[in-house]
Design a protein around this motif. Structure first.
Motif, PDB file in Angstrom:
ATOM      1  N   UNK A 273      19.085 105.623  94.245  1.00 40.23           N
ATOM      2  CA  UNK A 273      18.606 105.987  95.584  1.00 40.23           C
ATOM      3  C   UNK A 273      17.707 104.916  96.174  1.00 40.23           C
ATOM      4  N   UNK A 274      16.748 104.440  95.386  1.00 37.91           N
ATOM      5  CA  UNK A 274      15.841 103.398  95.884  1.00 37.91           C
ATOM      6  C   UNK A 274      16.622 102.121  96.185  1.00 37.91           C
ATOM      7  N   UNK A 275      17.565 101.788  95.299  1.00 37.07           N
ATOM      8  CA  UNK A 275      18.375 100.594  95.540  1.00 37.07           C
ATOM      9  C   UNK A 275      19.228 100.710  96.780  1.00 37.07           C
ATOM     10  N   UNK A 276      19.809 101.892  97.005  1.00 35.25           N
ATOM     11  CA  UNK A 276      20.638 102.101  98.192  1.00 35.25           C
ATOM     12  C   UNK A 276      19.812 101.965  99.464  1.00 35.25           C
ATOM     13  N   UNK A 277      18.558 102.416  99.408  1.00 29.39           N
ATOM     14  CA  UNK A 277      17.718 102.402 100.603  1.00 29.39           C
ATOM     15  C   UNK A 277      17.131 101.028 100.902  1.00 29.39           C
ATOM     16  N   UNK A 278      16.736 100.255  99.855  1.00 25.49           N
ATOM     17  CA  UNK A 278      15.978  99.037 100.108  1.00 25.49           C
ATOM     18  C   UNK A 278      16.605  97.756  99.581  1.00 25.49           C
ATOM     19  N   UNK A 279      17.535  97.849  98.663  1.00 24.10           N
ATOM     20  CA  UNK A 279      18.171  96.633  98.148  1.00 24.10           C
ATOM     21  C   UNK A 279      19.640  96.924  97.864  1.00 24.10           C
TER      22      UNK A 279
END
Length: 307
Positions: A273-279
């Motif tokens: 989720x964090x990767x999809x949103x910011x990287x």
């Protein structure tokens, strides 16, 4: 739902004192716990909605978003059962005064046990995907879902039809749940049985299967986190039978439970989720590289075995 020291609350504390029980009134500290974890679960629901909106993104789509959505909902139900069964709030409806509904159905069957059963299902899917190198067939998913329903609902249904005096009953004047000794042992045992299934599945994946993206290690970490919370709850449940009367103990039990439930979910879904949103592109490249390296390793093992 009042958190103020009303006359009714003073009467409840006085009645408990007459019965030899020191009871802390429901107040600001209980409200703080409810607000904090309500916010945490709201953020988790938003993250689950974001997850469903990006299921075509391969690092998210590979994480079984349907199962993780059910884990999210089960965690929320667990939270509602926790704050009512552990007496952080005043029950405002007859249904919430039914201890079988709050402690057995909400907290246990549709909450904690459902979360653990869903993690067991996730472990099974990982074993089939990486251990047997096959897509998870629809028939297996259906059979696993039926087993999950039987595991979580059958004990709750049986308990619901038994007399309340033999399981758990609501004490109206004190607004507490009184557990039968044998029922308490059975309830704790069922919780550990569900945890054993999740831990066994996670260990099977970690020991026998080389997962491409560390799913097995994260699944084991989540199961251990839930196991630690269950150990704390069991210790308090037996070590301090009247823990819900203490402001500090009831808050601690709820915080440990919910930290484990929310933490396990983020352990499993946080990277995607964090990767999809910011990287987004960087994570996709890393994920593709890990997949290719995993398949190359598998092929070399097969070739070596044949030779």
């Amino acid at each position: 739902m009042s958190f103020a020291l009303t006359d009714k609350e003073k009467l409840r504390v006085a009645l408990a004192s007459l019965l030899g029980v020191h009871m802390d009134p429901i107040g600001a500290s209980d409200l703080a716990v409810v607000v904090f974890w309500s916010t945490a679960h709201f953020v988790q629901l938003l993250a689950a909605a974001y997850m469903l909106a990006h299921t075509r993104y391969r690092p998210i789509g590979s994480q079984q978003p349907g199962v993780m959505l059910l884990v999210t909902l089960a965690s929320c139900v667990w939270f509602v059962g926790d704050i009512t069964a552990n007496e952080l709030v005043h029950p405002v409806t007859p249904l919430l005064r039914d201890c079988v509904f709050t402690a057995v159905w909400l907290r246990s069957a549709l909450g904690q046990t459902a979360v653990l059963a869903l993690l067991s299902h996730r472990a099974l899917c990982l074993f089939v995907k990486y251990g047997l190198r096959r897509h998870v067939p629809a028939a297996m998913t259906l059979a696993s879902s039926a087993l999950l329903l039987a595991t979580t609902l059958t004990p709750a249904v049986i308990i619901s039809v038994l007399p309340r005096t033999r399981t758990v009953e609501y004490v109206a004047g004190l607004e507490i749940c009184n557990f039968d000794r044998r029922f308490k042992a059975a309830a704790v045992g069922l919780g550990w049985l569900a945890l054993a299934g999740a831990l066994a599945g996670a260990l099977l994946v970690c020991v026998r299967v080389r997962c491409a993206h560390g799913e097995g290690a994260r699944l084991l970490a989540g199961a251990l986190l839930l196991g630690a919370a269950n150990a704390v709850h069991t210790g308090v449940f037996y070590g301090r039978a009247e823990y819900a009367a203490s402001r500090g103990w009831r808050a601690a039990v709820v915080c440990v439970d919910q930290a484990a439930a929310v933490g396990a979910w983020w352990l499993l879904m946080g990277r995607a989720l964090v990767g999809c949103a910011w990287r987004r592109q960087q994570l996709l490249a890393e994920w593709t590289q890990e997949s290719q390296a995993h398949h190359a390793t598998k092929r070399s093992v097969i070739v070596t075995t044949i030779q």
